[in-house]
Design a protein around this motif. Structure first.
Motif, short mmCIF file in Angstrom:
data_model
loop_
_atom_site.label_atom_id
_atom_site.label_comp_id
_atom_site.label_asym_id
_atom_site.label_seq_id
_atom_site.Cartn_x
_atom_site.Cartn_y
_atom_site.Cartn_z
N MET A 121 0.82 -1.22 0.00
CA MET A 121 0.00 0.00 0.00
C MET A 121 0.85 1.26 0.00
SD MET A 121 -3.01 -1.07 2.68
CE MET A 121 -3.75 0.54 2.57
N LYS A 122 2.13 1.16 0.33
CA LYS A 122 3.00 2.34 0.34
C LYS A 122 3.34 2.83 -1.05
CE LYS A 122 5.23 1.75 4.84
NZ LYS A 122 6.50 1.49 5.54
N VAL A 123 3.17 2.00 -2.05
CA VAL A 123 3.49 2.40 -3.42
C VAL A 123 2.47 3.45 -3.86
CG1 VAL A 123 3.81 1.60 -5.78
CG2 VAL A 123 4.42 0.11 -3.85
N LEU A 124 2.96 4.61 -4.30
CA LEU A 124 2.08 5.73 -4.66
C LEU A 124 1.34 5.42 -5.94
CD1 LEU A 124 4.38 8.75 -3.85
CD2 LEU A 124 2.55 7.79 -2.48
N GLY A 125 0.08 5.77 -5.94
CA GLY A 125 -0.72 5.63 -7.16
C GLY A 125 -1.05 4.20 -7.52
N GLN A 126 -0.83 3.24 -6.62
CA GLN A 126 -1.09 1.84 -6.95
C GLN A 126 -2.48 1.46 -6.48
OE1 GLN A 126 1.65 -0.83 -5.20
NE2 GLN A 126 0.73 -2.67 -6.05
N VAL A 127 -3.29 1.00 -7.39
CA VAL A 127 -4.63 0.53 -7.07
C VAL A 127 -4.57 -0.98 -7.00
CG1 VAL A 127 -7.04 0.50 -7.78
CG2 VAL A 127 -5.63 2.50 -8.24
N PRO A 128 -5.04 -1.60 -5.93
CA PRO A 128 -4.94 -3.06 -5.83
C PRO A 128 -5.74 -3.73 -6.93
CG PRO A 128 -6.32 -2.17 -4.09
CD PRO A 128 -5.68 -1.00 -4.75
N CYS A 129 -5.24 -4.87 -7.33
CA CYS A 129 -5.92 -5.62 -8.39
C CYS A 129 -7.23 -6.19 -7.88
CB CYS A 129 -5.01 -6.73 -8.90
SG CYS A 129 -4.52 -7.89 -7.60
N PRO A 131 -9.82 -8.94 -7.15
CA PRO A 131 -9.86 -10.40 -7.03
C PRO A 131 -10.93 -11.00 -7.92
CG PRO A 131 -9.86 -9.33 -4.87
CD PRO A 131 -10.10 -8.26 -5.88
N SER A 132 -10.82 -12.29 -8.10
CA SER A 132 -11.75 -12.96 -9.01
C SER A 132 -13.15 -13.05 -8.43
CB SER A 132 -11.23 -14.37 -9.34
OG SER A 132 -11.08 -15.11 -8.12
N GLY A 133 -13.27 -13.15 -7.12
CA GLY A 133 -14.59 -13.31 -6.52
C GLY A 133 -15.25 -12.01 -6.14
N THR A 134 -14.82 -10.88 -6.67
CA THR A 134 -15.37 -9.57 -6.32
C THR A 134 -16.64 -9.32 -7.11
OG1 THR A 134 -13.11 -8.83 -6.04
CG2 THR A 134 -14.82 -7.16 -6.00
N SER A 135 -17.56 -8.60 -6.49
CA SER A 135 -18.83 -8.31 -7.16
C SER A 135 -18.62 -7.27 -8.24
CB SER A 135 -19.85 -7.83 -6.13
OG SER A 135 -19.39 -6.64 -5.51
N SER A 136 -19.61 -7.15 -9.11
CA SER A 136 -19.53 -6.19 -10.22
C SER A 136 -19.57 -4.75 -9.73
CB SER A 136 -20.68 -6.45 -11.20
OG SER A 136 -21.92 -6.31 -10.52
N ASP A 137 -20.29 -4.51 -8.62
CA ASP A 137 -20.35 -3.14 -8.07
C ASP A 137 -18.97 -2.67 -7.62
OD1 ASP A 137 -21.20 -0.76 -7.12
OD2 ASP A 137 -22.13 -1.55 -5.29
N LEU A 138 -18.24 -3.53 -6.90
CA LEU A 138 -16.91 -3.16 -6.45
C LEU A 138 -15.94 -3.01 -7.61
CD1 LEU A 138 -15.06 -2.59 -4.10
CD2 LEU A 138 -14.67 -5.05 -3.84
N ARG A 139 -16.12 -3.85 -8.64
CA ARG A 139 -15.27 -3.72 -9.82
C ARG A 139 -15.48 -2.37 -10.51
NH1 ARG A 139 -12.99 -8.25 -12.23
NH2 ARG A 139 -13.27 -10.21 -11.10
N SER A 140 -16.72 -1.95 -10.63
CA SER A 140 -17.00 -0.65 -11.26
C SER A 140 -16.42 0.51 -10.46
CB SER A 140 -18.51 -0.48 -11.45
OG SER A 140 -19.16 -0.48 -10.18
N ARG A 141 -16.49 0.39 -9.13
CA ARG A 141 -15.93 1.46 -8.30
C ARG A 141 -14.41 1.54 -8.43
NH1 ARG A 141 -19.26 1.23 -2.55
NH2 ARG A 141 -21.35 1.62 -3.43
N LEU A 142 -13.74 0.41 -8.45
CA LEU A 142 -12.30 0.42 -8.63
C LEU A 142 -11.90 0.96 -10.00
CD1 LEU A 142 -11.30 -2.98 -6.96
CD2 LEU A 142 -10.90 -0.69 -6.09
N GLU A 143 -12.69 0.65 -10.99
CA GLU A 143 -12.41 1.21 -12.32
C GLU A 143 -12.58 2.73 -12.33
OE1 GLU A 143 -11.04 0.95 -16.12
OE2 GLU A 143 -11.21 -0.67 -14.62
N ARG A 144 -13.58 3.18 -11.61
CA ARG A 144 -13.79 4.63 -11.49
C ARG A 144 -12.60 5.30 -10.78
NH1 ARG A 144 -15.95 9.03 -13.73
NH2 ARG A 144 -16.63 10.56 -12.19
N VAL A 145 -12.07 4.64 -9.77
CA VAL A 145 -10.90 5.19 -9.06
C VAL A 145 -9.71 5.29 -9.99
CG1 VAL A 145 -9.24 4.67 -7.24
CG2 VAL A 145 -11.68 4.48 -6.77
#
Length: 431
Positions: A121-129, A131-145
């Protein structure tokens, strides 16, 4: 028999008087009389104040003693309610006393996982990948980030290019302004609004000083010269005041003063001559502002002129702000009547300086240096004999200059005539 003299009764004479006396009760009497001393099976003479005593640790050899702490655990203690029957002595005090027992923490594997996660998490600007079992809502939010992160990086790059372009004039001048001027608006204890740069506020203060001095001189029918105004402004502001500042005032408020070059103005000082041209100032006033038939610069008019000068300065900054909004991506257009503060990224103190207006200059006087120039200028005004003498002198001067150019530049020899003895050579040269 005569009555006896009055006297104060002795203390402690009777039980009633002993009770009325203001003697403090002893602590033992208070403890004996209070019901707190008799509760919980305590003797009557024992103090009601209790002291919390932690149970002593068992000896290392006893079976109930805890072992040494594990290396992966900390010395955390957990409060557990003690068994009422386990209190020493059989009294009820042990039931209310809590016991402190160590509680285990995470294992070494959990600590290693936490450290690994913090390192990632200390790496600047790094968004965590994702996971395969994540819901579509969380995936859309991470893409927005991720999209917002890319947009922020682009805006930072664009703002960096704009800041370098704005700071170019300062670097070209070779003079870096002090911090109290470059960040003047940030240090103001005022609500955010249409603030002015530091140099504009200094110019507004100069205009106020010039108007004050001009009003005093103008109201007593004295000719207002730039030399008088300059000395007065420098005494008031403790700052240098030059013709360039007067040109900036004229550029901001053109209808404030009428400037002229006048001659034969009394100076009352040895610094300037009366025959020289001087720059004079005259405030422009209306016909209604007269006292006894003469224009008068009143205090209300001074305040109105100061407000007008401030409005003109704000309008100049407003034009630069409009150009800044037009250069944004995407460009912005804000109506002037709805503009209440500058854009947060608009650096007010980097607004370019005002170009001074042109001031009237003194006319160049032609000075006559030769006999031919005197003859041409005074032809028809002199007598014929004087004109003939000037013409002969001009011919001799022209012939001497053409035939002997070197001798004309050399100084004339000293006169040997007895009639001119004692006359200075400079006077003879001029004759």
């Amino acid at each position: 028999p005569l009555p006896g003299s009055p006297h104060t009764p002795a203390r402690g004479g009777s039980p009633a008087l002993r009770g009325l006396a203001g003697r403090k009760r002893s602590r033992r009497e208070m403890e004996a009389g209070s019901p707190a001393g008799a509760r919980l099976g305590e003797p009557s003479g024992k103090s009601a104040r209790k002291r919390l005593e932690l149970p002593r640790d068992a000896e290392p050899g006893s079976p109930g003693a805890p072992g040494p702490a594990a290396p992966g655990t900390a010395g955390c203690l957990q409060r557990v309610r003690a068994d009422p029957g386990s209190a020493a002595g059989g009294d009820g005090f042990g039931a209310a006393c809590p016991a402190l027992t160590p509680c285990p923490l995470r294992t070494q594997e959990d600590v290693a996982k936490l450290q690994d996660r913090l390192q990632r998490m200390k790496v600047l600007g790094q968004v965590p990948c994702v996971p395969s079992g994540t819901s579509s809502d969380l995936r859309s939010r991470l893409e927005r980030v991720r999209q917002l992160e890319q947009r922020i990086l682009q805006r930072r790059a664009a703002s960096g290019a704009g800041d370098s372009g704005a700071a170019a004039p300062e670097a070209q001048n070779g003079e870096k302004l002090p911090a109290y001027q470059r960040f003047h608006t940030l240090a103001q204890d005022l609500p955010p609004g249409l603030t002015l740069p530091y140099k504009f506020r200094v110019l507004a203060e100069m205009f106020r000083s010039v108007d004050t001095i001009t009003g005093m001189l103008f109201n007593r029918a004295e000719t207002v010269t730039f030399a008088k105004v300059k000395q007065g402004v420098q005494d008031m502001m403790r700052r240098q005041f030059e013709e360039r500042h007067l040109g900036q005032i004229k550029a901001v408020y053109p209808s404030s003063y009428q400037l002229r070059q006048e001659k034969n103005v009394p100076t009352f000082s040895s610094s300037g001559k009366k025959s020289e041209y001087q720059l004079t100032l005259e405030p422009v006033l209306g016909e209604e502002e007269k006292v006894d038939g003469r224009p008068h610069l009143s205090a209300s008019r001074l305040l109105e002129r100061r407000r007008e000068f401030h409005r003109n300065l704000v309008n100049i900054v407003r034009e630069h702000h409009k150009a800044f909004l037009a250069a944004l991506s995407p460009p912005m257009v804000v109506p002037e009547e709805k503009l209440t503060r500058w854009h947060p990224r608009f650096n007010v103190d980097e607004v370019p300086d005002i170009s001074p207006a042109e001031l009237p200059r003194a006319p160049q006087e032609d000075r006559l240096s030769t006999a031919q120039e005197v003859l041409n200028a005074a032809r028809g005004m002199l007598s014929p004999k004087m004109e003939k003498a000037l013409a002969n002198l001009a011919l001799r001067t022209a012939g001497a200059g053409a035939g002997e150019p070197a001798l004309s530049k050399a100084p004339a020899p000293a006169s040997t005539s007895s009639a001119l003895r004692g006359v200075s050579q400079g006077l003879l040269d001029r004759v």
